[in-house]
Design a protein around this motif. Structure first.
Motif, short mmCIF file in Angstrom:
data_model
loop_
_atom_site.label_atom_id
_atom_site.label_comp_id
_atom_site.label_asym_id
_atom_site.label_seq_id
_atom_site.Cartn_x
_atom_site.Cartn_y
_atom_site.Cartn_z
N SER A 379 0.63 -1.22 0.52
CA SER A 379 0.50 0.50 0.07
C SER A 379 0.78 0.94 -0.31
O SER A 379 1.95 1.16 0.23
N MET A 380 0.26 2.51 -0.35
CA MET A 380 0.89 3.90 0.37
C MET A 380 1.90 3.90 1.74
O MET A 380 2.97 4.81 1.76
N ALA A 381 1.23 2.43 2.04
CA ALA A 381 2.36 2.62 3.73
C ALA A 381 4.21 2.77 3.49
O ALA A 381 4.28 2.73 3.79
N GLU A 382 3.94 1.24 2.29
CA GLU A 382 5.10 0.88 2.15
C GLU A 382 6.20 1.71 1.23
O GLU A 382 7.00 1.80 1.19
N ALA A 451 8.71 4.74 3.77
CA ALA A 451 7.69 3.51 4.31
C ALA A 451 7.20 4.41 5.88
O ALA A 451 7.88 4.93 7.10
N SER A 452 6.06 4.20 6.14
CA SER A 452 5.41 4.50 7.34
C SER A 452 4.37 3.66 7.57
O SER A 452 4.69 2.62 7.43
N THR A 453 4.32 3.88 8.86
CA THR A 453 3.19 2.54 9.96
C THR A 453 1.78 3.11 9.54
O THR A 453 1.55 1.94 10.42
N TYR A 454 1.69 3.32 9.01
CA TYR A 454 -0.66 3.99 9.10
C TYR A 454 -0.61 2.59 8.68
O TYR A 454 -0.79 1.29 7.82
N ARG A 459 6.28 -2.11 8.59
CA ARG A 459 7.24 -2.02 7.95
C ARG A 459 8.06 -3.19 7.29
O ARG A 459 8.30 -4.30 7.89
N PRO A 460 7.99 -3.57 5.60
CA PRO A 460 8.22 -4.91 5.34
C PRO A 460 9.88 -5.16 5.19
O PRO A 460 10.69 -4.28 5.42
N GLU A 478 9.04 -5.44 10.53
CA GLU A 478 8.89 -5.21 11.91
C GLU A 478 7.82 -5.62 12.07
O GLU A 478 6.57 -6.22 11.17
N THR A 479 7.35 -5.49 13.73
CA THR A 479 6.45 -6.64 14.34
C THR A 479 5.91 -5.70 14.78
O THR A 479 6.12 -4.63 15.30
N PHE A 480 4.34 -6.72 14.92
CA PHE A 480 3.62 -6.10 15.76
C PHE A 480 4.31 -5.34 17.76
O PHE A 480 3.87 -4.90 18.29
#
Ligand code: LLP
Length: 490
Positions: A379-382, A451-454, A459-460, A478-480
Motif C-alpha cells: 500500500s501507500m504505507a510501504e 515507508a510509514s506504519t499507517y 514496515r516490510p 517490523e512486527t506488532f
C-alpha cells in the motif's frame, strides 16, 4: 520527554567524542545467511539482446532510437519475472512475509561502476544520498565500493559512520540542520553545506563546541528550472534550500570573520530530482564555476564543486533514451577540468532505484462503477511515491496469468483506509488470480525509506539476490511486538 530534554541540552554540555570508523553492531540483528540458493540460470533477455546486436552488426543496420531496456528484473519468454536469474515467485514462497522489497546486489554494483567509469580522469567523490535508501547492508556495500555519503540528519550521519563510510567523503546537507547534529558533523569531520545565515551561525557554534574547524561549502541556489514535479524541485529562486547569489558577499564576509571555525572549501548546488535532461546540469555548472571564480578572486582557496544529485531513471520502462551517468559527467567535465576542481556528485535514485522491486500478493479483484481494482497487500504505507507525487512506477505480474485471463484496465490499490492509497492508476494488466504475485518496479529509492506504519501496516522485510543466485534477508520485517515496545514501561 527526558530523552528530548537531554538531547536539547547537548549543546551546553561537553559533547562526548564520536567514535570514528567501522563500528560493528555488537550483535548483528540482520541475518545475511542465504535463505535460498538457486542454480543461476542465464536470463533469456541477455541472449536475445546479444543475438539482436550480432544480427544488427552482420546486417550493419543502425541501433534503434530506443535503448534496448536492460534491467535486473526481466520477464523471460516463459512469462516468469526473474531477478538475476531467480524467479521472483520462488522468493515469494520463502519470504518471511509479504509485501517485501527484493533487491539485486549485482545491480547496485553495476550502477556504482557506471558512475566510477564516467568519472575516470577526474578527482571526485560519489556521495550516495542516504535518504534514498538507508538499509545498513546496502550502505555497507556502497561504502565498500568506494562511495561517500550525503546526509541530512544526525542519525544518517551516525548510520554512515556505523556502515564504515570515510567521513572525509561525506557531506552534511539541509536547510534545518540542528545544532546537536552539527556538533556530530564537526566532530566527525564531514563536509558541511552552509544553507542560510542562521545555519552559518549554528555551524560556527558547533565548531566551537567540537573544538574543530569545519570544512564548509556554500549551497548556492542557482535558480535553474529542473523541469520536474514541484515537490522535488529544489534549485528555484523561491525554494527553501540554499542561498541566493545576491547574498553571496554576506556569506563570504561571514566566513572570513570566522577563520578559526570555518574553512570554505567549495560550492554546492542541487537542482532537484528525477531530472532527465543533462543540459540542466550543464547550465547550473556554468553558473557555479562563475561563482567559484568570484569566490577565488576574493582570496579563498576553494577546490570542490558539488553539483548535487538528481539524475532521473526510466520509470516508464518504455526504452526511452535517458541520460546515463557518463552523459551527466561529460556535460560538466570540461568545466571541472578548466578550474582544476574536485567534483562531488550526490546521486541517490540513479544508484539504487532500479535495483529493487516491491513484491506483493493480489488479495482480490473488484469492480465499482466504471473502475476495476486489483487489491494487493502492499500500500501507500510501504510505497508512497504514487500517492504523494502522482509518480509512475511500472507494475507487472510475476508469473504468467491463466490462458483465459482477460486483460483490462485496473487501478492497483492497497488496503489502507485512504482513497489516495494506490500504487498505479489505469494499468493494462491481465486479470490476476487471487494470491498472484505483483511487483512495483524501481522501488529501491524513496520507497522503503519513506515507508510509514499507517494503519499499523508494519514496515516490510528486505531481501537481496547475490551474483550466485542466493537470496538473503537484509532487513527484518517490523512486527506488532516492535510497535508495543514503544510503550514499554510507560
Ligand atoms: N543531494 C541533495 C541535496 C538532495 O536534496 C537530494 C534529494 C539528493 C542529493 C539525491 O537526489 P537523487 O539523485 O536521489 O534524485 N522523495 C522524492 C525525492 C526527494 C529528493 C530529495 N533530495 C521521490 O520519491 O522522488
Amino acid at each position: 520527554m527526558l530523552q528530548t530534554m537531554a538531547a536539547s541540552n547537548l549543546v551546553s554540555q561537553t559533547p562526548t567524542t564520536l567514535p570514528t570508523k567501522s563500528h560493528q553492531l555488537s550483535s548483528n540483528p540482520f541475518s545475511v545467511n542465504p535463505i535460498l540458493r538457486f542454480k543461476h540460470k542465464p536470463i533469456s533477455r541477455s541472449l536475445t539482446s546479444l543475438q539482436a546486436r550480432v544480427l544488427r552488426a552482420v546486417l550493419s543496420t543502425p541501433e534503434p532510437k530506443t535503448q534496448n531496456f536492460q534491467h535486473c528484473f526481466t520477464k523471460s519468454e516463459d512469462g516468469f519475472l526473474r531477478c538475476e536469474g531467480v524467479k521472483v515467485e520462488e522468493v515469494m514462497e520463502v519470504a518471511e512475509k509479504r509485501p517485501f522489497y527484493l533487491y539485486s546486489k549485482p545491480q547496485i554494483t553495476r550502477n556504482v561502476e557506471a558512475y566510477k567509469e564516467a568519472l575516470q580522469g577526474l578527482n571526485s567523490i560519489i556521495g550516495y544520498a542516504i535518504k534514498a535508501n538507508n538499509n545498513l547492508k546496502i550502505l555497507e556495500h556502497l561504502q565498500k565500493l568506494g562511495c561517500g555519503a550525503v546526509l541530512v540528519s544526525g542519525n544518517e550521519l551516525k548510520l554512515a559512520l556505523h556502515a564504515g563510510f570515510d567521513p572525509t567523503r561525506c557531506v552534511f546537507n539541509g536547510n534545518g540542520k540542528i545544532l546537536e547534529d552539527l556538533v556530530l558533523a564537526a566532530q566527525a569531520g564531514v563536509f558541511v553545506n552552509i544553507d542560510s545565515e542562521f545555519d552559518l551561525e549554528n555551524i560556527v557554534a558547533a565548531a566551537r563546541i567540537a573544538g574543530k574547524k569545519v570544512n564548509v561549502l556554500l549551497r548556492i541556489n542557482p535558480d535553474v528550472d529542473p523541469q520536474v514535479h514541484p515537490y522535488v524541485a529544489t534549485g528555484n529562486k523561491n525554494s527553501k534550500f540554499g542561498i541566493r547569489n545576491e547574498k553571496l558577499q554576506w556569506f563570504l564576509d561571514a566566513v572570513k570573520a570566522h577563520p578559526k571555525e570555518l574553512k570554505l572549501v567549495g560550492a554546492h548546488c542541487h537542482l532537484g530530482s528525477t531530472i532527465t535532461k543533462v543540459d540542466i546540469f550543464r547550465d547550473a555548472a556554468v553558473l557555479m564555476v562563475n561563482y567559484i571564480d568570484e569566490i577565488r578572486h576574493q582570496g579563498f582557496e576553494i577546490d570542490y564543486l558539488n553539483i548535487g544529485g538528481g539524475l532521473g531513471i526510466d520509470y516508464y520502462h518504455t526504452g526511452a533514451v535517458l541520460p546515463t551517468p557518463k552523459d551527466l559527467i561529460d556535460t560538466v567535465r570540461g568545466l571541472v577540468i578548466s578550474r582544476n576542481l574536485n567534483l562531488i556528485i550526490e546521486p541517490g535514485r540513479s544508484l539504487i532505484a532500479n535495483t529493487c522491486c516491491f513484491v506483493n500478493r493480489v488479495t482480490g479483484v473488484k469492480t465499482n462503477g466504471t473502475k476495476n481494482f486489483i487489491v494487493i497487500d502492499g500500500s501507500m504505507a510501504e510505497l508512497i511515491r504514487p500517492s504523494l507525487y502522482g509518480a509512475y512506477q511500472h507494475i507487472e505480474l510475476v508469473s504468467p496469468p491463466p490462458p483465459d485471463a482477460e486483460t483490462s484496465t485496473f487501478d492497483v490499490v492497497g488496503p489502507v483506509c485512504e482513497s489516495a492509497d494506490f500504487l498505479g492508476k489505469d494499468r493494462e494488466l491481465p486479470t490476476p488470480t487471487k494470491g498472484a504475485g505483483l511487483v512495483v518496479h524501481d522501488a529501491g529509492a524513496y520507497c522503503m525509506s519513506m515507508a510509514s506504519t499507517y494503519n499499523l501496516k508494519m514496515r516490510p522485510p528486505e531481501y537481496w539476490i547475490d551474483n550466485d543466485g542466493s537470496v538473503s534477508k537484509i532487513r527484518h520485517g517490523e512486527t506488532f511486538d516492535d510497535h508495543l515496545r514503544f510503550f514499554e514501561g510507560l
